[in-house]
Design a protein around this motif. Structure first.
Motif, short mmCIF file in Angstrom:
data_model
loop_
_atom_site.label_atom_id
_atom_site.label_comp_id
_atom_site.label_asym_id
_atom_site.label_seq_id
_atom_site.Cartn_x
_atom_site.Cartn_y
_atom_site.Cartn_z
N LYS A 236 0.81 -1.21 0.00
CA LYS A 236 0.00 0.00 0.00
C LYS A 236 0.85 1.27 0.00
N CYS A 237 2.02 1.22 0.63
CA CYS A 237 2.84 2.42 0.72
C CYS A 237 3.27 2.90 -0.67
N ARG A 239 1.58 2.28 -3.53
CA ARG A 239 0.39 2.78 -4.23
C ARG A 239 0.01 4.16 -3.72
N PHE A 240 0.21 4.38 -2.41
CA PHE A 240 -0.06 5.70 -1.85
C PHE A 240 0.92 6.72 -2.43
N ALA A 241 2.20 6.33 -2.55
CA ALA A 241 3.21 7.22 -3.13
C ALA A 241 2.84 7.58 -4.56
N THR A 242 2.24 6.63 -5.28
CA THR A 242 1.80 6.90 -6.65
C THR A 242 0.71 7.97 -6.68
N SER A 243 -0.18 7.95 -5.69
CA SER A 243 -1.24 8.97 -5.62
C SER A 243 -0.63 10.35 -5.37
N VAL A 244 0.46 10.39 -4.61
CA VAL A 244 1.16 11.67 -4.36
C VAL A 244 1.75 12.20 -5.67
N VAL A 245 2.33 11.31 -6.47
CA VAL A 245 2.89 11.70 -7.77
C VAL A 245 1.78 12.21 -8.69
N MET A 246 0.66 11.51 -8.71
CA MET A 246 -0.47 11.95 -9.55
C MET A 246 -0.95 13.33 -9.13
N PHE A 247 -1.05 13.55 -7.83
CA PHE A 247 -1.51 14.83 -7.30
C PHE A 247 -0.59 15.96 -7.75
N ALA A 248 0.72 15.75 -7.60
CA ALA A 248 1.68 16.77 -8.01
C ALA A 248 1.61 17.02 -9.51
N SER A 249 1.41 15.97 -10.28
CA SER A 249 1.34 16.11 -11.74
C SER A 249 0.11 16.90 -12.15
N PHE A 250 -1.01 16.70 -11.45
CA PHE A 250 -2.22 17.48 -11.74
C PHE A 250 -1.99 18.96 -11.44
N LEU A 251 -1.34 19.25 -10.31
CA LEU A 251 -1.10 20.64 -9.93
C LEU A 251 -0.21 21.35 -10.95
N TYR A 261 -7.63 11.12 -14.37
CA TYR A 261 -8.64 11.99 -13.79
C TYR A 261 -8.40 12.16 -12.29
N TRP A 262 -8.85 13.31 -11.76
CA TRP A 262 -8.72 13.60 -10.34
C TRP A 262 -9.35 12.50 -9.49
N LYS A 263 -10.45 11.97 -9.95
CA LYS A 263 -11.15 10.93 -9.19
C LYS A 263 -10.23 9.74 -8.93
N GLN A 264 -9.40 9.40 -9.90
CA GLN A 264 -8.48 8.27 -9.74
C GLN A 264 -7.45 8.56 -8.65
N ALA A 265 -6.95 9.78 -8.60
CA ALA A 265 -5.98 10.14 -7.57
C ALA A 265 -6.62 10.11 -6.18
N VAL A 266 -7.85 10.62 -6.10
CA VAL A 266 -8.57 10.62 -4.81
C VAL A 266 -8.80 9.20 -4.33
N GLU A 267 -9.29 8.33 -5.23
CA GLU A 267 -9.58 6.96 -4.85
C GLU A 267 -8.32 6.20 -4.47
N MET A 268 -7.23 6.41 -5.21
CA MET A 268 -5.98 5.71 -4.92
C MET A 268 -5.43 6.12 -3.55
N ALA A 269 -5.51 7.42 -3.24
CA ALA A 269 -5.03 7.89 -1.94
C ALA A 269 -5.91 7.35 -0.82
N ALA A 270 -7.24 7.39 -1.01
CA ALA A 270 -8.17 6.95 0.04
C ALA A 270 -8.08 5.46 0.31
N GLU A 271 -7.77 4.68 -0.72
CA GLU A 271 -7.72 3.22 -0.56
C GLU A 271 -6.41 2.73 0.03
#
Length: 301
Positions: A236-237, A239-251, A261-271
């Motif tokens: 999980k750590c 996959r969580f790091a991947t959500s951080v990368v996605m978030f930075a890339s969106f910004l 899509y943003w929804k994918q980043a939100v779901e990946m971080a939450a899961e």
């Protein structure tokens, strides 16, 4: 320590009357701090200057070049520099990061009380005691397996990497320091029959470093095996790091996440966040807030 009610009242009144004003002679303060650290130097110990400021130095030596030269001169004495960014408005993030880099130290921005507690209490011993200086990685991919690769992030190092005349400097590593580097690769087509070379590594990784207060360059070699784990089976750590990368890339409005899509980043971080880690929980809330803001702006445009 006040012993009477009158003394306590005087101290309280003095604190209430304090307020920021006037110009900031940052270079003078840094020089004084280094002088005190040098006068009280502990051989074999942890010697460090801690600078908490917004970085808006407006009198004395104010240019980044002048400050870099001054810090570089002091770091030869074995005294490290930690920069803590505070404040808003005139805050100079890039200047503080450069100073920490030149001072063989680390940098953090304190935006609230919880972040201050994390940096100065929880993580302080992890970064205070240096175990390696000028540390950096060299990664050489095996062209038999990797067609293309891309290091994700580190945009602020792009100019230094492309400038052949400059010498890249590594960073200081504390006793509890950890780092994840994300690299995207495009593998060689499996149809070329290279799968039979299962014993060959996909990359050679060399860790370059120096022991504290030592000029001898040391190297450690690691071979990355040609094995892959499906994303869904990763810890999980990661996959969580991947959500951080996605978030930075969106910004940064990166072209590499145009089909994401943003929804994918939100779901990946939450899961995949660690429920016992309040910082990871806060990140999930931050991504959700950002999704609402950026999605609204997108609809307006």
């Amino acid at each position: 320590q006040p012993t009477s009610g009158k003394e306590k009242a005087i101290i309280t009144k003095s604190i209430e009357e304090l307020w920021p004003s006037g110009a900031t002679a940052g270079a003078s303060g840094i020089s004084t701090a280094y002088a005190l650290a040098k006068a009280n130097f502990i051989p074999g110990g942890s010697n460090r200057v801690i600078l908490a400021t917004d970085g808006d130095f407006n009198i004395g030596q104010t240019s980044e070049d002048d400050l870099e030269k001054m810090i570089s001169m002091h770091r030869q004495t074995g005294i490290y520099l930690t920069c803590l960014g505070v404040g808003m408005g005139n805050y100079k993030d890039s200047k503080l990061e450069v100073l920490a880099k030149k001072g063989n130290g680390n940098f953090a921005y304190l935006d609230d009380e919880k972040e201050a507690e994390k940096v100065l209490v929880k993580e302080f011993t992890q970064t205070l005691y240096t175990v390696a200086d000028d540390a950096y990685l060299n990664i050489a991919f095996n062209p038999l397996f990797v067609n293309e690769y891309r290091l994700i992030g580190f945009d602020n190092k792009l100019n230094a990497v492309t400038d052949s005349s400059s010498e890249l400097e590594g960073g200081e590593v504390g006793s509890g320091h950890t780092l994840i580097a994300m690299i995207e690769i495009i593998p060689v087509d499996k149809a070329n029959g290279m799968d039979s070379l299962s014993q060959a590594g996909i990359a050679n990784i060399i860790v370059n470093f120096k022991d504290p207060n030592d000029s001898l360059r040391r190297r450690s070699l690691y071979i990355c095996p040609n094995t892959f784990t499906p994303f869904a089976q990763l810890d999980k750590c990661y996959r969580f790091a991947t959500s951080v990368v996605m978030f930075a890339s969106f910004l940064k409005k990166s072209n590499y996440v145009k089909t994401t899509y943003w929804k994918q980043a939100v779901e990946m971080a939450a899961e995949n966040y660690d429920a016992a880690d309040p910082l990871q929980k806060e990140f999930v809330e931050l991504v959700e807030k950002a999704r609402k803001i950026y999605s609204k702006n997108k609809r307006r445009n």
